[in-house]
Scaffold this active site. Structure first.
Site, PDB file in Angstrom:
ATOM      1  N   HIS A  95       8.459   1.034  -3.273  1.00  9.39           N
ATOM      2  CA  HIS A  95       7.615   1.943  -2.497  1.00  9.39           C
ATOM      3  C   HIS A  95       6.792   2.759  -3.481  1.00  9.39           C
ATOM      4  CE1 HIS A  95       6.248   4.971   0.283  1.00  9.39           C
ATOM      5  NE2 HIS A  95       6.837   4.361   1.290  1.00  9.39           N
TER       6      HIS A  95
ATOM      7  N   ARG B 198      -0.021   9.575   3.066  1.00 11.01           N
ATOM      8  CA  ARG B 198      -1.314   8.934   2.795  1.00 11.01           C
ATOM      9  C   ARG B 198      -2.006   8.544   4.104  1.00 11.01           C
ATOM     10  NH1 ARG B 198       0.196   4.199  -0.190  1.00 11.01           N
ATOM     11  NH2 ARG B 198       2.343   4.778   0.280  1.00 11.01           N
TER      12      ARG B 198
END
Lengths: 547, 225
Positions: A321, A341
């Site tokens: 990740h 994000r």
């Protein structure tokens, strides 16, 4: 634990570039640029971090060294001496693993008329499901369709995914969301009831459904409560991991041996069908990475299924990740959700410059972070030498209005506040962390494995995501294939008589090991990582973060 | 390289641990192989509820062992399991009315509003306030205020009148999610379209493409702003 002066200096540069960045996001890579950064910087491409497995039904397949070791390991039980006395525990369907896939499978198996025994290593609900923050994908918006979702999944997986599994995933997705809604899951919605969905890395439509940043926790606690609403047909055994499957000696799976972690006694279970929902293996710490995974994620189901002939798929690929915590050191490797994000936060280097589009697929995004730190030397280094890049969370309130971060990301705010960092005002330092097992035991769309009586669902299954999973397709995968496996296993179980209980497959396994000259080794499944011993071994050295 | 250490007390035993560790890692450093009182190690599962005191300080403090750094002279105890009651129900048999909470959890009305629960909550949730909303029968308020609950059970362990706050909250959230939150029309419509086979042809077309064809469709796809 607040930021050091050197880090604050770099943060000042992030703040200085912020006004200009608000209207100019770094462009997406071309397909050629994506290929190049993966090849040069993604951990999956480091050749000497994997090796071929030397025995079993997928001999020659490559996996990370740490996984190959547990796959080839000796079993905990000795078939020559272990007594399979009459089992006291019987069920139509035995489910091994108490996360989201196991709970969904249990509920659908009961709907199919089966009795269920659900055995889990620690507490019911202690699983990676509980820790998933960002969301769950489903193409239910008018601008979206399962066809578009299909294309995104295949592209994200580099077109290597099993098309039958992807079709099942995207076609079941809206009905799974509706099922969860009816069970009482509180999805983020607009006042008119429509779903508040956002982008994730690699999505072409806003199809990420969330429940603040407790998406997985909300789904898990509702599914767990629903399972607990059916005590007459589902029995839950906690602190009882499986250490071996049982077969009838002719290749059909007929039960399992569990280990009671409290009394250290073995329990023999007779079942007409078995579903493995044991999750992934982040706690094997491939290539020494810290992990976002639950304490019990030690690839047990892969080991158990492989010994009875299950086929491996995509276990050479792991998901790192991009945004694991890089600072403070106490929570290094823990997850910072992709939702940050998705809500508009960009990524910056030590100079406050963007260097990558924030929502590339996870493998590309992670490889770009590694390139920035290792190759371009423009990462930020913490006092313990941990590299990282800035994730500019304060942008979110500037884009969506004051209070958005606090409302959408309460878990992240709370976690960093505990270490004197206010992510509403200051960016977070992040670096890739071991997150997910892209592959697993190969399954068909009904969760069956080709081994009679054995089903697999959730992270332990392989083929759905090809070599890279998109955000939000794991909470989806565990519910879609958990439900499918529960239904299929119940139907299978009700057509079977209970079978003989033997450890014949271990005799064959041990013979194959002996012929290869493999002796000794730590028995697997390992059940839990040994951090006690690990720490002792390095007591005079800086501590390695393990999450 | 020598590691600086500080003394902490684990269930009465003095051990020396590095001051940078979380309570959870300190227990492991001290030699404990944990099965109880450990779970996700990231603050989401509620397994590692911990009670501690500091030397010379009469207060009891509450924390998650995985999210809290050790301090000198900390006296630690974990709560590996705390028995509590979950009412028997099936969500589909219930109505989203105030009486549902009182009927299934009659002890709810004994709440003294003393606030011990709020002081014990490692998530910083104002448990007393959502229990007051529960007594008023305001399901939406309970659901919203309790949302970040991780069911560690410390509220219940400390409650003088034996409430199971986190189970009351869970029930309120499920009632809210199922009955009170407005249903998503576009979701129901999409499920109907899928059942009618509306996407069979589109999926079949994609599946008929070879990898080059699929790749070019993928690279050319339009992306929602």
């Amino acid at each position: 634990m607040a930021y050091t002066p050197a880090m604050l200096e770099s943060i000042a540069r992030v703040e200085a570039s912020r006004p200009a960045r608000l209207s100019a996001t770094f462009p997406r890579m071309t397909p050629q640029e994506r290929d190049e950064v993966l090849r040069r910087f993604h951990p999956d491409y480091i050749a000497d971090a994997t090796r071929a497995i030397r025995l079993g039904s997928c001999k020659g397949d490559r996996t990370p060294l740490e996984l190959a070791e547990v796959l080839e390991a000796p079993p905990q039980l000795d078939p020559e001496t272990f007594t399979l006395q009459d089992s006291e525990l019987k069920a139509d369907v035995l489910i091994v693993g108490g996360g989201g896939a196991g709970a969904a499978a249990a509920l659908l198996a009961v709907q199919g008329g089966a009795s269920v025994l659900l055995a889990t290593k620690l507490r019911f609900g202690d699983a990676n499901t509980m820790m998933a923050q960002g969301g769950i994908q489903a193409a239910d918006q008018p601008s979206d369709s399962p066809v578009t979702h299909y294309l995104d999944v295949m592209g994200g997986g580099h077109f290597s995914n099993d098309p039958d599994l992807v079709e099942a995933l995207v076609t079941d997705a809206p009905s799974v969301i509706q099922w969860l809604e009816q069970l009482g899951v509180m999805f983020d919605k607009h006042p008119d009831g429509s779903m508040n969905t956002i982008h994730g890395g690699g999505t072409s439509r806003k199809r990420m459904h969330s429940a603040r940043d407790y998406s997985g926790a909300e789904i898990m606690r509702v599914l767990r409560d629903e399972v607990r609403s059916h005590p007459e047909s589902i029995r839950v055994l906690e602190f009882s991991p499986a250490v071996e499957l049982l077969t009838d000696g002719q290749g059909r799976v007929t039960g399992a041996v569990l280990l009671d972690l409290e009394t250290r006694e073995y329990k023999v279970v007779s079942a007409r069908a078995v579903i493995l929902t044991t999750g992934g293996g982040g706690r094997l710490h491939y290539q020494g990475f810290p992990t976002t995974n639950h304490y019990g994620a030690t690839a047990d189901g892969i080991v158990l299924a492989y010994r009875v002939g299950g086929k491996l798929a995509f276990l050479h690929t792991m998901q790192y990740h991009p945004t694991g915590v890089a600072y403070p050191e106490q929570i290094v490797g823990q997850l910072v959700t992709e939702k940050v994000r998705g809500l508009g936060a960009q990524v910056c280097n030590i100079h406050g410059e963007q260097f990558v589009f924030p929502l590339e697929t996870r493998d590309v995004e992670a490889a770009s972070f590694i390139r920035e730190c290792q190759d371009r030397k423009t990462g930020v280094e913490t006092p313990t030498g941990q590299p990282g890049v800035w994730l500019d969370s304060p942008m979110i309130n500037l884009i969506h209005g004051p209070g958005t971060i606090e409302k959408e990301l309460p878990a992240m705010v709370r976690q960093f506040r505990g270490f004197d960092i206010d992510i509403v005002r200051q960016p977070m330092l992040v670096y890739p962390t071991l997150h997910y097992q892209n592959g697993g035991i190969r399954i068909r769309p009904d969760g069956s494995t080709g081994v009679d009586g054995l089903f697999v669902a959730g992270e332990a299954a392989g083929g759905i995501h090809g070599s890279n999973r998109l955000m939000g397709n794991s909470l989806l995968d565990i519910t879609v294939f958990g439900r499918r496996a529960g239904t299929a296993a119940a139907a299978h179980a009700l057509e079977q008589q209970p079978g003989a209980l033997t450890l014949e497959h271990l005799r064959a396994w041990n013979r194959e090991r002996a012929e290869l000259g493999l002796t000794g080794g730590r028995p697997a499944p390992i059940l839990l990582p040994d951090y006690t011993r690990h720490i002792r071994a390095v007591r005079k050295e800086p501590l390695v973060p393990v999450g | 390289m020598d590691v600086d250490t500080i003394p902490v007390f684990v269930m009465g035993q003095r051990v020396e641990v590095p001051p940078t560790l979380t309570i959870l890692r300190a227990l492991e450093y001290a030699g404990y192989t944990l099965t109880r009182g450990v779970g996700c190690r990231a603050g989401f599962c509620g397994a590692c509820a911990t009670v501690y005191r500091l030397k010379g300080d009469p207060h009891l403090y509450f924390a998650l062992a995985c999210q809290t750094v050790v301090r000198p002279e900390m006296y630690l105890a974990q709560i590996p399991f705390f028995p509590s009651r979950r009412a028997d129900y099936r969500i589909e048999d219930l109505a989203a009315v105030p009486a549902t909470l009182f009927t299934l959890y009659p002890e709810l009305l004994r709440c003294l509003a003393c606030g011990t629960c709020s002081k014990a909550c490692p998530q910083g949730i104002d448990v007393r306030s959502y229990m007051a909303a529960a007594m008023r029968g305001d399901l939406a308020a309970v659901a919203d205020a309790s949302f970040d609950c991780i069911a560690c059970g410390l509220c219940s362990a400390r409650c003088p009148v034996e409430e199971t706050q986190y189970n009351v909250a869970l029930l309120a959230r499920r009632l809210y999610g199922r009955y009170l939150a407005r249903r998503s029309e576009h979701l129901a419509e999409r499920v109907r379209e899928i059942e009618a086979g509306a996407f069979h042809q589109g999926l079949a077309e994609l599946r008929a493409l070879d990898e080059a064809g699929l790749t070019s469709r993928y690279n050319a796809r339009d992306i929602e702003a």
